[in-house]
Write an enzyme that holds these catalytic residues in place. Sequence first.
Site, PDB file in Angstrom:
ATOM      1  N   TYR A 141     -45.866 -27.541  -4.115  1.00 25.34           N
ATOM      2  CA  TYR A 141     -45.408 -26.513  -3.196  1.00 25.34           C
ATOM      3  C   TYR A 141     -45.460 -25.369  -3.843  1.00 25.34           C
ATOM      4  O   TYR A 141     -46.264 -25.163  -4.789  1.00 25.34           O
ATOM      5  CB  TYR A 141     -43.859 -26.903  -2.657  1.00 25.34           C
ATOM      6  CG  TYR A 141     -43.495 -25.832  -1.607  1.00 25.34           C
ATOM      7  CD1 TYR A 141     -44.462 -26.035  -0.388  1.00 25.34           C
ATOM      8  CD2 TYR A 141     -42.593 -24.835  -1.846  1.00 25.34           C
ATOM      9  CE1 TYR A 141     -44.021 -25.284   0.736  1.00 25.34           C
ATOM     10  CE2 TYR A 141     -42.243 -24.484  -0.412  1.00 25.34           C
ATOM     11  CZ  TYR A 141     -43.013 -24.448   0.631  1.00 25.34           C
ATOM     12  OH  TYR A 141     -42.764 -23.826   2.019  1.00 25.34           O
ATOM     13  N   ASP A 195     -37.036 -22.255   8.700  1.00 23.41           N
ATOM     14  CA  ASP A 195     -36.529 -21.988   7.131  1.00 23.41           C
ATOM     15  C   ASP A 195     -36.832 -20.908   6.442  1.00 23.41           C
ATOM     16  O   ASP A 195     -35.927 -20.588   5.718  1.00 23.41           O
ATOM     17  CB  ASP A 195     -37.589 -23.202   6.450  1.00 23.41           C
ATOM     18  CG  ASP A 195     -37.206 -23.447   5.090  1.00 23.41           C
ATOM     19  OD1 ASP A 195     -36.080 -23.689   4.803  1.00 23.41           O
ATOM     20  OD2 ASP A 195     -38.047 -23.227   4.261  1.00 23.41           O
ATOM     21  N   ASP A 196     -37.688 -20.072   7.060  1.00 20.28           N
ATOM     22  CA  ASP A 196     -37.764 -18.625   6.325  1.00 20.28           C
ATOM     23  C   ASP A 196     -36.638 -17.684   6.369  1.00 20.28           C
ATOM     24  O   ASP A 196     -36.209 -16.838   5.651  1.00 20.28           O
ATOM     25  CB  ASP A 196     -39.011 -17.869   6.750  1.00 20.28           C
ATOM     26  CG  ASP A 196     -40.203 -18.679   6.712  1.00 20.28           C
ATOM     27  OD1 ASP A 196     -40.359 -19.073   5.582  1.00 20.28           O
ATOM     28  OD2 ASP A 196     -40.925 -18.947   7.686  1.00 20.28           O
ATOM     29  N   LYS A 232     -44.140 -29.146   2.941  1.00 15.99           N
ATOM     30  CA  LYS A 232     -42.810 -29.291   3.169  1.00 15.99           C
ATOM     31  C   LYS A 232     -42.217 -30.313   3.312  1.00 15.99           C
ATOM     32  O   LYS A 232     -41.274 -31.002   2.771  1.00 15.99           O
ATOM     33  CB  LYS A 232     -42.305 -28.115   4.272  1.00 15.99           C
ATOM     34  CG  LYS A 232     -42.386 -26.581   4.108  1.00 15.99           C
ATOM     35  CD  LYS A 232     -40.955 -25.971   3.546  1.00 15.99           C
ATOM     36  CE  LYS A 232     -41.089 -24.721   3.456  1.00 15.99           C
ATOM     37  NZ  LYS A 232     -39.721 -24.200   2.805  1.00 15.99           N
ATOM     38  N   GLU A 278     -41.783 -22.749  10.412  1.00 15.86           N
ATOM     39  CA  GLU A 278     -42.257 -22.197   9.171  1.00 15.86           C
ATOM     40  C   GLU A 278     -43.299 -21.105   8.935  1.00 15.86           C
ATOM     41  O   GLU A 278     -44.643 -21.211   9.753  1.00 15.86           O
ATOM     42  CB  GLU A 278     -42.684 -23.319   8.235  1.00 15.86           C
ATOM     43  CG  GLU A 278     -42.919 -23.276   6.779  1.00 15.86           C
ATOM     44  CD  GLU A 278     -41.570 -23.033   5.950  1.00 15.86           C
ATOM     45  OE1 GLU A 278     -41.478 -22.142   5.164  1.00 15.86           O
ATOM     46  OE2 GLU A 278     -40.492 -23.650   6.335  1.00 15.86           O
ATOM     47  N   ASP A 279     -43.308 -20.095   8.365  1.00 15.76           N
ATOM     48  CA  ASP A 279     -44.113 -19.031   8.147  1.00 15.76           C
ATOM     49  C   ASP A 279     -44.880 -18.395   9.422  1.00 15.76           C
ATOM     50  O   ASP A 279     -45.908 -18.179   9.627  1.00 15.76           O
ATOM     51  CB  ASP A 279     -45.439 -19.553   7.295  1.00 15.76           C
ATOM     52  CG  ASP A 279     -44.642 -19.818   5.853  1.00 15.76           C
ATOM     53  OD1 ASP A 279     -43.731 -19.341   5.477  1.00 15.76           O
ATOM     54  OD2 ASP A 279     -45.373 -20.239   4.849  1.00 15.76           O
ATOM     55  N   ARG A 319     -48.163 -16.004   8.608  1.00 15.66           N
ATOM     56  CA  ARG A 319     -47.365 -15.061   7.544  1.00 15.66           C
ATOM     57  C   ARG A 319     -47.063 -16.318   6.511  1.00 15.66           C
ATOM     58  O   ARG A 319     -45.973 -16.680   6.214  1.00 15.66           O
ATOM     59  CB  ARG A 319     -46.011 -14.512   7.834  1.00 15.66           C
ATOM     60  CG  ARG A 319     -45.742 -13.397   6.907  1.00 15.66           C
ATOM     61  CD  ARG A 319     -44.088 -12.992   6.994  1.00 15.66           C
ATOM     62  NE  ARG A 319     -43.317 -14.341   7.023  1.00 15.66           N
ATOM     63  CZ  ARG A 319     -42.790 -14.953   5.862  1.00 15.66           C
ATOM     64  NH1 ARG A 319     -43.285 -14.804   4.903  1.00 15.66           N
ATOM     65  NH2 ARG A 319     -42.035 -16.176   6.075  1.00 15.66           N
ATOM     66  N   ASN A 366     -42.462 -14.903  -2.929  1.00 14.43           N
ATOM     67  CA  ASN A 366     -43.317 -15.822  -3.207  1.00 14.43           C
ATOM     68  C   ASN A 366     -44.738 -15.311  -2.972  1.00 14.43           C
ATOM     69  O   ASN A 366     -44.860 -14.563  -2.014  1.00 14.43           O
ATOM     70  CB  ASN A 366     -43.222 -17.352  -2.356  1.00 14.43           C
ATOM     71  CG  ASN A 366     -42.032 -17.901  -3.201  1.00 14.43           C
ATOM     72  OD1 ASN A 366     -41.967 -18.083  -4.285  1.00 14.43           O
ATOM     73  ND2 ASN A 366     -40.862 -18.470  -2.277  1.00 14.43           N
TER      74      ASN A 366
END
Length: 555
Positions: free
Chosen positions: A93, A259-260, A164, A236-237, A146, A401
Amino acid sequence: MGSYHQWFAPWKSRLFECLQISKSVAMIWIDLSTSYHCNRTMEEQTVRVLTNFQKRSNDLDRFIYLISLQDRNEKLFYKVLSENVEEMMPIVYTPTVGQACEHYGIVFRRPRGLFISINDKGHIYDILCNWPERNVKAIVVTDGERILGLGDLGVYGMGIPVGKLSLYTALGGIHPAKCLPILLDVGTNNKKLHADPLYIGRQKGRITGAEYDELVDEFMHAVQRRYGSTCLIQFEDFANHNAFRFLDKYRNKYCTFNDDIQGTAAVGAAGIFASLRITGKKLIDNVFLFQGAGGANTGIAQLLSLAMQEEGATEAEANSKIWMVDIGGLLTKGRPAGDIEGHKAVFAKDFKHMNNLEEMVDEIKPTAIIGASAVPGAFTDRIIKAMGKYNERPIIFALSNPTSKAECSAEQAYALTEGRCMFASGSPFPSYNMNGKTLHPGQGNNAYIFPGVALGVITCGLRHIPDLLFLRAAQRLAELVTDDHLAEGRVYPPLSDIQEVSFKIAVDLAQYCYSNGLASAYPEPENKAEYIRSFMYTLEYESFEPETWEWPGSA
């Protein structure tokens, strides 16, 4: 009929010969494989894996080696990963997964997840029915717009859902067969990928508007129809403009979270809660300055506000302690109408407008600065020194990150505050030695939160996930930070403890869910810990007795 027998007769004896040869070859293979595997325990195989892993010359090669191991021996992969979390999680990850996504056309070996294209619109349920596992419990989905702080990587973003869900299993004990990574391919606006001959997705601009929304609506409905209302869907993203509206749109209809926004919020808030045991301040007595007002920071801000309200503050009082900075500068009410999106408007202040972060720190004098803007070096030396000047124990979280996007390094933060700051980052930084004392920077990795939340949600059969669940997870994570950890500069438990952390969060959430009428799995288990353990994936090989096995019909 006679002609058929005349045609088949010459092949009949040959067919039996082939079967006999196949039987002999199979028996030889079984003898060899049994002999080999019986003399090579999982521990011995682990040594071989670690030796090969450490011989790789760079992290991307190590990533490729590990995903190849995942393809050929899944149980061994998870065994090695779970026992070497500190060394291997940065490979499978963040930060290495970001590099792997950028080079996914080269890294790609075989699809470990499901790619659903805009061209599949109208047939998503049929596509899900083609997935071999019929009892999927957890899905991580992205559209690749993203990816971390790297931007639009299109289908190359598949590395994120795969990574993930690998942590769902390694850290949360969720069976890998119950996990499904999905990428929604609606194109990409990354011009480089349009010209990339290795790109495996739709080499056109992104579909937006009603057609895009209809695809996501169909996807959500198809998942619920295929796998039930308790199937967890983790977003996610997704780009911020989609992330917030999808969360608001689906949170009360499906078992879903982002999650973000919510995972980052929980891990960020947990680090703050733990830090307060060192600073000695109450939450309401702090002033928070957020560099960046995207999903991550807005999520942290909302959760901190919720926590202050739980402690007795009004919403207005809680929000007054939170200052936010976006690309347009400080969020103030004097900015042009429509310039501030709805999800962050509640934090706009009746204050003069400012654009310089250094000047903001001098003016506002925050007790904590939190960066999630993907602007490397945003926390300058002057800002860090000012934080040390205004606070005995300043809180400095550089959460962007991958590592190359961090607002500052751990070394900068410690050196410029004389080791007094409480520091956390999104990606790992090495320990720092100051005056004979070793300081261990905290890694505010969402992996402290989402595996435990997922395990609790799945085992309790939740149909919806309220924000209070993430606040409870953050509080439990902060409780697991010991005084010894804090003395070492840690605001999170060591990564080596993360499996037990995930389990304890899941147990705590199970108790919360049953106490508050959120669970649908009945009857309610008396021993929540034992109940959750019974669902967890075993990392040991199954036990067989090969010497008693016989070829069918050989007796």
